[in-house]
Design a protein around this motif. Structure first.
Motif, PDB file in Angstrom:
ATOM      1  N   ALA B 212      -0.788   8.219  -7.695  1.00  0.00           N
ATOM      2  CA  ALA B 212       0.228   8.910  -6.897  1.00  0.00           C
ATOM      3  C   ALA B 212       0.223   8.395  -5.456  1.00  0.00           C
ATOM      4  O   ALA B 212       1.280   8.132  -4.876  1.00  0.00           O
ATOM      5  N   GLN B 213      -0.982   8.199  -4.889  1.00  0.00           N
ATOM      6  CA  GLN B 213      -1.063   7.661  -3.525  1.00  0.00           C
ATOM      7  C   GLN B 213      -0.409   6.286  -3.435  1.00  0.00           C
ATOM      8  O   GLN B 213       0.342   5.999  -2.499  1.00  0.00           O
ATOM      9  N   VAL B 214      -0.729   5.418  -4.405  1.00  0.00           N
ATOM     10  CA  VAL B 214      -0.221   4.047  -4.341  1.00  0.00           C
ATOM     11  C   VAL B 214       1.297   4.025  -4.554  1.00  0.00           C
ATOM     12  O   VAL B 214       2.014   3.256  -3.907  1.00  0.00           O
ATOM     13  N   LEU B 215       1.799   4.903  -5.434  1.00  0.00           N
ATOM     14  CA  LEU B 215       3.247   4.969  -5.636  1.00  0.00           C
ATOM     15  C   LEU B 215       3.948   5.392  -4.344  1.00  0.00           C
ATOM     16  O   LEU B 215       4.983   4.823  -3.965  1.00  0.00           O
ATOM     17  N   ASN B 216       3.363   6.369  -3.651  1.00  0.00           N
ATOM     18  CA  ASN B 216       3.941   6.779  -2.368  1.00  0.00           C
ATOM     19  C   ASN B 216       3.949   5.619  -1.386  1.00  0.00           C
ATOM     20  O   ASN B 216       4.926   5.399  -0.672  1.00  0.00           O
ATOM     21  N   LEU B 217       2.829   4.891  -1.374  1.00  0.00           N
ATOM     22  CA  LEU B 217       2.727   3.736  -0.480  1.00  0.00           C
ATOM     23  C   LEU B 217       3.801   2.695  -0.803  1.00  0.00           C
ATOM     24  O   LEU B 217       4.467   2.164   0.097  1.00  0.00           O
ATOM     25  N   LEU B 218       3.979   2.430  -2.101  1.00  0.00           N
ATOM     26  CA  LEU B 218       4.972   1.424  -2.506  1.00  0.00           C
ATOM     27  C   LEU B 218       6.373   1.837  -2.060  1.00  0.00           C
ATOM     28  O   LEU B 218       7.169   1.014  -1.601  1.00  0.00           O
ATOM     29  N   ARG B 219       6.679   3.120  -2.191  1.00  0.00           N
ATOM     30  CA  ARG B 219       7.991   3.607  -1.761  1.00  0.00           C
ATOM     31  C   ARG B 219       8.178   3.398  -0.260  1.00  0.00           C
ATOM     32  O   ARG B 219       9.240   2.980   0.201  1.00  0.00           O
ATOM     33  N   GLU B 220       7.116   3.694   0.479  1.00  0.00           N
ATOM     34  CA  GLU B 220       7.204   3.574   1.932  1.00  0.00           C
ATOM     35  C   GLU B 220       7.371   2.113   2.354  1.00  0.00           C
ATOM     36  O   GLU B 220       8.221   1.784   3.182  1.00  0.00           O
ATOM     37  N   LEU B 221       6.556   1.239   1.740  1.00  0.00           N
ATOM     38  CA  LEU B 221       6.617  -0.179   2.098  1.00  0.00           C
ATOM     39  C   LEU B 221       7.979  -0.776   1.754  1.00  0.00           C
ATOM     40  O   LEU B 221       8.482  -1.655   2.442  1.00  0.00           O
ATOM     41  N   LYS B 222       8.562  -0.270   0.673  1.00  0.00           N
ATOM     42  CA  LYS B 222       9.841  -0.819   0.226  1.00  0.00           C
ATOM     43  C   LYS B 222      10.888  -0.688   1.327  1.00  0.00           C
ATOM     44  O   LYS B 222      11.612  -1.639   1.631  1.00  0.00           O
ATOM     45  N   SER B 223      10.944   0.490   1.954  1.00  0.00           N
ATOM     46  CA  SER B 223      11.950   0.648   3.006  1.00  0.00           C
ATOM     47  C   SER B 223      11.518  -0.062   4.284  1.00  0.00           C
ATOM     48  O   SER B 223      12.336  -0.646   4.978  1.00  0.00           O
ATOM     49  N   GLN B 224      10.207  -0.068   4.575  1.00  0.00           N
ATOM     50  CA  GLN B 224       9.737  -0.734   5.805  1.00  0.00           C
ATOM     51  C   GLN B 224       9.989  -2.230   5.786  1.00  0.00           C
ATOM     52  O   GLN B 224      10.364  -2.821   6.784  1.00  0.00           O
ATOM     53  N   PHE B 225       9.742  -2.846   4.626  1.00  0.00           N
ATOM     54  CA  PHE B 225       9.832  -4.305   4.551  1.00  0.00           C
ATOM     55  C   PHE B 225      11.126  -4.771   3.883  1.00  0.00           C
ATOM     56  O   PHE B 225      11.279  -5.943   3.600  1.00  0.00           O
ATOM     57  N   ASN B 226      12.013  -3.823   3.599  1.00  0.00           N
ATOM     58  CA  ASN B 226      13.289  -4.154   2.972  1.00  0.00           C
ATOM     59  C   ASN B 226      13.080  -4.971   1.689  1.00  0.00           C
ATOM     60  O   ASN B 226      13.577  -6.089   1.562  1.00  0.00           O
ATOM     61  N   LEU B 227      12.323  -4.376   0.770  1.00  0.00           N
ATOM     62  CA  LEU B 227      11.898  -5.124  -0.418  1.00  0.00           C
ATOM     63  C   LEU B 227      12.752  -4.801  -1.634  1.00  0.00           C
ATOM     64  O   LEU B 227      13.408  -3.762  -1.700  1.00  0.00           O
ATOM     65  N   THR B 228      12.726  -5.705  -2.580  1.00  0.00           N
ATOM     66  CA  THR B 228      13.293  -5.491  -3.905  1.00  0.00           C
ATOM     67  C   THR B 228      12.112  -5.506  -4.875  1.00  0.00           C
ATOM     68  O   THR B 228      11.245  -6.368  -4.764  1.00  0.00           O
ATOM     69  N   TYR B 229      12.068  -4.529  -5.787  1.00  0.00           N
ATOM     70  CA  TYR B 229      10.925  -4.453  -6.702  1.00  0.00           C
ATOM     71  C   TYR B 229      11.340  -4.749  -8.137  1.00  0.00           C
ATOM     72  O   TYR B 229      12.397  -4.315  -8.588  1.00  0.00           O
ATOM     73  N   ILE B 230      10.466  -5.473  -8.835  1.00  0.00           N
ATOM     74  CA  ILE B 230      10.528  -5.492 -10.296  1.00  0.00           C
ATOM     75  C   ILE B 230       9.248  -4.804 -10.751  1.00  0.00           C
ATOM     76  O   ILE B 230       8.147  -5.296 -10.512  1.00  0.00           O
ATOM     77  N   PHE B 231       9.391  -3.627 -11.315  1.00  0.00           N
ATOM     78  CA  PHE B 231       8.242  -2.769 -11.587  1.00  0.00           C
ATOM     79  C   PHE B 231       7.989  -2.724 -13.088  1.00  0.00           C
ATOM     80  O   PHE B 231       8.738  -2.121 -13.849  1.00  0.00           O
ATOM     81  N   ILE B 232       6.914  -3.396 -13.517  1.00  0.00           N
ATOM     82  CA  ILE B 232       6.600  -3.481 -14.943  1.00  0.00           C
ATOM     83  C   ILE B 232       5.556  -2.428 -15.279  1.00  0.00           C
ATOM     84  O   ILE B 232       4.524  -2.330 -14.601  1.00  0.00           O
ATOM     85  N   SER B 233       5.796  -1.631 -16.297  1.00  0.00           N
ATOM     86  CA  SER B 233       4.821  -0.610 -16.656  1.00  0.00           C
ATOM     87  C   SER B 233       5.032  -0.160 -18.090  1.00  0.00           C
ATOM     88  O   SER B 233       6.099  -0.346 -18.663  1.00  0.00           O
ATOM     89  N   HIS B 234       3.987   0.429 -18.663  1.00  0.00           N
ATOM     90  CA  HIS B 234       4.172   1.023 -19.984  1.00  0.00           C
ATOM     91  C   HIS B 234       4.349   2.534 -19.840  1.00  0.00           C
ATOM     92  O   HIS B 234       4.598   3.224 -20.806  1.00  0.00           O
ATOM     93  N   ASP B 235       4.188   3.043 -18.616  1.00  0.00           N
ATOM     94  CA  ASP B 235       4.237   4.480 -18.376  1.00  0.00           C
ATOM     95  C   ASP B 235       5.660   4.899 -18.011  1.00  0.00           C
ATOM     96  O   ASP B 235       6.150   4.601 -16.922  1.00  0.00           O
ATOM     97  N   LEU B 236       6.320   5.591 -18.925  1.00  0.00           N
ATOM     98  CA  LEU B 236       7.724   5.935 -18.691  1.00  0.00           C
ATOM     99  C   LEU B 236       7.914   6.893 -17.536  1.00  0.00           C
ATOM    100  O   LEU B 236       8.920   6.821 -16.828  1.00  0.00           O
ATOM    101  N   ASN B 237       6.947   7.792 -17.325  1.00  0.00           N
ATOM    102  CA  ASN B 237       7.090   8.733 -16.222  1.00  0.00           C
ATOM    103  C   ASN B 237       7.138   8.005 -14.894  1.00  0.00           C
ATOM    104  O   ASN B 237       7.950   8.305 -14.026  1.00  0.00           O
ATOM    105  N   VAL B 238       6.240   7.030 -14.737  1.00  0.00           N
ATOM    106  CA  VAL B 238       6.184   6.283 -13.493  1.00  0.00           C
ATOM    107  C   VAL B 238       7.448   5.454 -13.312  1.00  0.00           C
ATOM    108  O   VAL B 238       8.031   5.401 -12.218  1.00  0.00           O
TER     109      VAL B 238
END
Lengths: 301, 371, 340
Positions: B212-238
């Motif tokens: 949960a901490q890292v997901l919050n961090l990723l969200r924050e960094l995305k707007s700070q650094f104007n990023l585009t994400y390709i997020f690969i996971s097996h966890d549907l909730n995430v």
């Protein structure tokens, strides 16, 4: 010591407790861990003392190691100023042992250093590149592996003929395959780790990755293994000179001394054992130091 | 040398933008990767594993594309193909309008400066013999930044991912927890000031509270650094939490792609439906009593003929094994494609035009928790 | 020995497993890691207990202590461990190996490493049966076939002759479960048996385990970090943090009405669809260093509810309902629905 984890915005999250101090560079860390390993330190000191004695042999040796005397042949320990007695030609044993360290240590260290450089690089290249380069290098090494190391050393140095240089070449050739294999194994393991992939993903070239990432991880196992080979090298060199290959008489060399004194084993058993004891102490020291290094070079300890 | 690394929150109009806001950040077309399976004494090729088979999609600027699928569906291979860490068998990659590779295309070095990856295994991703600050500084140094500047940048980035550089910078990876190591990996990926980040199961190995901490961090960094994400996971909730659009993979192929709301609320493909039904709820009074699917995902070495899901699909008909369905769907802003004969009204499937119903039954006997 | 001796009479309602004040510490020359610090719980026959915790919480160590699988030299175990009539602390190695596999069995997270790669699945299951029961190889093989059918492995005869690497992940885990159940144990310990599996396979294995547990009337202790898995399978739930059970109760009580701040935090940091577009309520910080014994509540540094008293007194379990207890001195506050 109390440390703080910060959240993404740099605000402190919560206090954590830890007993760790901030670590310095890698080699400083190794030195720090070695400082508390008294056994290893003791044997490092012993090796240093023997090496210093060998280097400064002309200043330390009480007599000329090559001056023989028919009167003082095979005198016991402590006889008239001969602290460790005399050999079968009446030469002072202490002086000969001191001078002999020069030859023996050189025969122990030089082949290992050369083989580490050559075998290590070959293994690094084979491990990192893989494929047919790996197959070519490693199958060549396998050919050497098929022979016992003593036999190989004797065969090579027999072909090349006697003499110190040929002995060194023979021993170097013997040690290249095992060192190459250790380096290759360690490199193959490291190559598949994600951080190498990540380094590639950041645009680093193969040379940069080998020198910055791979070498750093491979050097520890290779150096540890190499240090354990020093004692083997001293023993093999002694074996070669015992057989009349490698170092030739009248040079003072522990292996050679062991060989020539063996005829006098019933007259002065204690004196005959002295060069053997010297070889034993030095090889044991190198082995123990190698064990100590293994622990000290592990970042996790 | 690399004066373009500026860490003020990037303005909406990114100076690095080349193709304009309508140009997708990444377009991949017909990507294919077959791995030869070698066997026997002469290590001859005995079979091929179709790890990634004709995969096409695009990612818009500033969006998060979630990629879900089970083990062996080819999602990690896909990530490595996009990063050009593996050679492509076929297909093309276009980054912000520039084709990658070739004589006049974007060089690998340029691509990798703009596109970075974070792996699942936070431990294996860091050199065990390098202090973490040096690991973060490595990328910029490779690209010609001076040592002191690179270390200053690394310290700045460590701060940004929530690790005080004075305390952590000189530490070795084994002295950090899993979550802290993954923060370092994120900092390392950001060190080249990339425009897009591939997160390959980047939070999967972490404990839930750390995730949960890292997901919050990723969200924050995305707007700070104007990023585009390709997020690969097996966890549907995430994936549901973080993605704008979702791509579902099965045995090396895209089976469904669309907006996150559409995929999760109205899945068109029976496999997506089954994945959604396999999620475990937190209420012990509402347990799942029948598994939505039987068996394991088949091996990508010999995928079933026709539709690859047909061997596990409860709605499979002779049509499905005879003919592979195309990826069909409406265009426009709410584009939602599915590769299933059921999603194609004219396919001739007996359920054509129907959405796959939920297969999981809640406990019929009212299995209740507690004594 | 017969199974009847091992299972206490259900009618008397004696617990199948009794753990009292269990402490486990790993001692080496450099440091002492206190992995488990005073764990107590009971398991009734036929009951499913889920131990929930994050890595390093001591949940797996508790399980291994229960089966006495920890290295004798390095792991110091104190407290009381009883399975049925057996005092697991007092037993010698020979008696222990009789009990392991027959009375108590274990299923591991990684079926690939838990199965021996050089023997066929059938061989491994029959070996287990032969070790504990007096019967011929033929009978054992028939039993193995029967048990593979029980765990719903398709074409079981063919699979008996298969090597572990020839099976898919889900089948391997089923084979491991079959091996664990081959001697009809009265207690099954499962250490994250579904964590390495895909979602669509995980649910199959969970349903299977639940069904077999009911059929056999086994006690089941299931260790997991996944609250969803616990909700699927548990009768009772114990939440572990820093080597202690911080909250224990029925699955419904603990998961739907959590009282300990850590359980509350775990549930609120679980990613759900509703959280889209805003930050998840994560628990700040990271778990404590188990080498350093902390005074007071070990969760206090990360806790939203903590006050000065939390870091001085170690909280004792407080009953908050019917067989529902939590280790916290701020329980009145955690009940406030607005604070959630």
């Amino acid at each position: 010591m109390t440390e703080t984890t910060l959240d993404a915005a740099g605000r402190p999250l919560a206090a954590e407790t830890s007993t760790r101090a901030a670590p310095a560079g890698y080699w400083r860390g190794v030195a720090r861990r070695l400082r508390y390993d008294y056994v290893t330190l003791l044997f490092i000191a012993l090796i240093a003392a023997i090496a210093l004695a060998a280097i400064f042999a002309p200043l330390i040796a009480p007599f000329d190691p090559y001056k023989s005397s028919m009167i003082y042949r095979l005198k016991p320990i402590g006889y008239r100023g001969f602290l460790l007695g005399t050999d079968e030609l009446g030469r002072d044993m202490l002086s000969r042992l001191t001078y002999g360290g020069r030859s023996s240590l050189m025969m122990g260290l030089t082949p290992v250093i050369l083989a580490t450089a050559i075998g290590g690089s070959l293994g690094l290249v084979a491990g990192y590149l893989g494929g047919w380069v790996n197959a070519l290098i490693m199958r060549t090494m396998d050919v050497f592996y098929a022979f016992p190391s003593v036999l190989l050393a004797v065969a090579i140095s027999g072909t090349l003929g006697g003499g110190v240089v040929n002995g060194l070449i023979a021993l170097t050739l013997v040690f290249i395959p095992p060192l190459c294999r250790v380096a290759e194994g360690a490199t193959t393991q490291i190559r598949d780790r994600d951080f190498v992939e990540a380094a590639r993903a950041s645009g680093a070239s193969a040379t940069s990755i080998i020198f910055y990432h791979v070498l750093r991880n491979v050097s520890a196992p290779v150096l540890i293994y190499a240090s354990s080979l020093i004692s083997v090298s001293i023993l093999l060199a002694a074996g070669l000179s015992f057989l009349g290959l490698g170092v030739e008489p009248p040079t003072a060399d522990w292996g050679l001394m062991l060989s020539t004194l063996r005829q006098s084993i019933y007259v002065q058993p204690l004196i005959c054992a002295l060069p053997g004891l010297a070889i034993f102490i030095v090889s044991l020291s190198f082995n123990l130091v190698s064990d100590g290094l293994r622990q000290a070079m592990d970042v996790r300890s | 040398m690399r004066s373009d690394i500026a860490f003020s929150p990037t303005a909406p109009a990114d100076p690095r933008d080349r193709g304009g806001s309508a140009q997708p950040m990444l377009i991949v077309e017909h990507l294919q990767k077959y791995f030869p399976i070698r066997g026997g004494v002469l290590s001859r090729k005995v079979a091929v594993a179709r790890a990634v088979d004709d995969v096409s999609f695009s990612v818009s600027k500033g969006e998060t594309l979630g990629i879900v699928g089970e083990s062996g569906c080819g999602k990690s291979t896909l990530a490595r193909l996009i990063m050009c860490l593996l050679p492509l068998d076929r297909g093309s990659i276009v980054f912000d309008g520039d084709p990658v590779g070739g004589q006049r295309g974007l060089s690998l070095r340029e691509l990798r400066r703009n596109l970075q990856i974070v792996f699942q295994d936070s431990d294996s991703s860091l050199n065990p013999r390098l202090p973490i600050q040096a690991s973060v500084a490595y990328g910029p140094r490779v690209h010609g930044m001076r040592g002191a500047a690179a270390h200053k940048l690394a310290r700045d980035l460590l701060q940004r991912v929530g690790l005080a550089p004075d305390l952590f910078g000189a530490r070795y990876p084994h002295e950090l927890s899993g979550g802290q190591k993954q923060r370092v990996n994120i900092a390392r990926a950001l060190a080249l000031n990339p425009r897009a980040l591939i997160l390959d199961e980047a939070v999967s190995a972490l404990d839930k509270s750390v995730e949960a901490q890292v997901l919050n961090l990723l969200r924050e960094l995305k707007s700070q650094f104007n990023l585009t994400y390709i997020f690969i996971s097996h966890d549907l909730n995430v994936v549901q939490y973080i993605s704008d659009r979702v791509l579902v993979m099965y045995l090396g192929q895209v089976v469904e792609i669309g907006d996150v709301e559409a995929i999760f609320a109205r899945p068109k493909h029976p496999y997506t439906r089954a994945l959604l039904d396999s999620r475990l709820g937190l209420d012990p009074d509402h347990r799942v009593d029948t598994a939505p699917l039987a068996g394991d995902p088949p091996n990508p070495i010999n995928p079933p003929p026709g539709c690859r899901f047909s061997s596990r699909c409860p709605f499979a008909e002779p049509l499905c094994t005879a003919q592979a369905p195309g990826l069909l769907g409406g265009h426009g802003s709410a584009a939602h494609f599915a590769a299933c004969h059921m999603a194609d009204p004219g396919s001739g499937h007996s359920h054509a035009g129907e959405a796959p119903p939920s297969l999981a039954q809640p406990a019929a006997d009212g299995t209740r928790a507690g004594s | 020995m017969s199974l009847a001796q091992a299972i206490p009479d259900v009618a008397t309602k004696a617990p199948l497993v009794q753990v009292r004040d269990l402490h486990v510490s790993f001692v080496s020359r450099e440091e002492t890691v206190r992995a488990v610090n005073g764990v107590s719980f009971d398991l009734m026959p036929g009951e499913v207990l889920c131990i929930i915790g994050e890595s390093g919480s001591g949940k797996s160590v508790t399980m291994r202590a229960l089966m006495r699988l920890l290295p004798r030299k390095r792991a110091v175990i104190t407290g009381e461990l009883r399975v049925g009539a057996h005092d697991m602390i007092a037993l010698d190695e020979r008696r222990l190996s009789e009990i392991r596999g027959s009375v108590v069995s274990m299923v591991f997270q990684e079926p690939m490493t838990a199965l021996d790669p050089v023997y066929t699945v059938g061989r491994q299951i029959t070996e287990t049966i032969l070790r504990h029961q007096r019967c011929g190889r033929r009978t054992a093989w028939a039993r193995a076939l029967e048990i593979l059918q029980l765990v719903r492995i398709p074409s079981p005869e063919r699979r008996l002759h298969a090597y572990p690497h020839e099976l898919s992940g889900g089948l391997r885990q089923r084979a491991l479960i079959a091996m664990a159940l081959s001697c009809r144990p009265s207690l099954l310990l499962a250490d994250e048996p579904t964590t390495a599996l895909d979602a669509t396979v995980q649910i199959q294995v969970l349903i299977l385990l639940r069904k077999l547990q009911k059929e056999f009337g086994m006690g089941l202790i299931f260790v997991t970090h996944d609250l969803g898995v616990a909700a699927q399978i548990a009768d009772r739930v114990a939440v572990m943090y820093a080597g202690q059970i911080v909250e224990e109760g029925s699955a419904r009580d603990v998961l739907m009405q959590p009282r300990h701040p850590y359980t509350i935090g775990m549930l609120s940091s679980t990613v759900t669809a509703e959280a889209r577009g805003r930050d998840i309520e994560a628990i700040a910080g990271s778990p404590p260093d188990m080498r350093v014994l902390m005074q007071g509540c070990s969760f206090a540094p990360r806790c939203r509810f903590s006050v000065a008293a939390c870091s001085t007194t170690t909280p004792e379990p407080v009953a908050v309902g019917d067989r529902h207890s939590a280790r916290c001195i701020r329980l009145p506050e955690t009940f406030d629905p607005a604070a959630r």
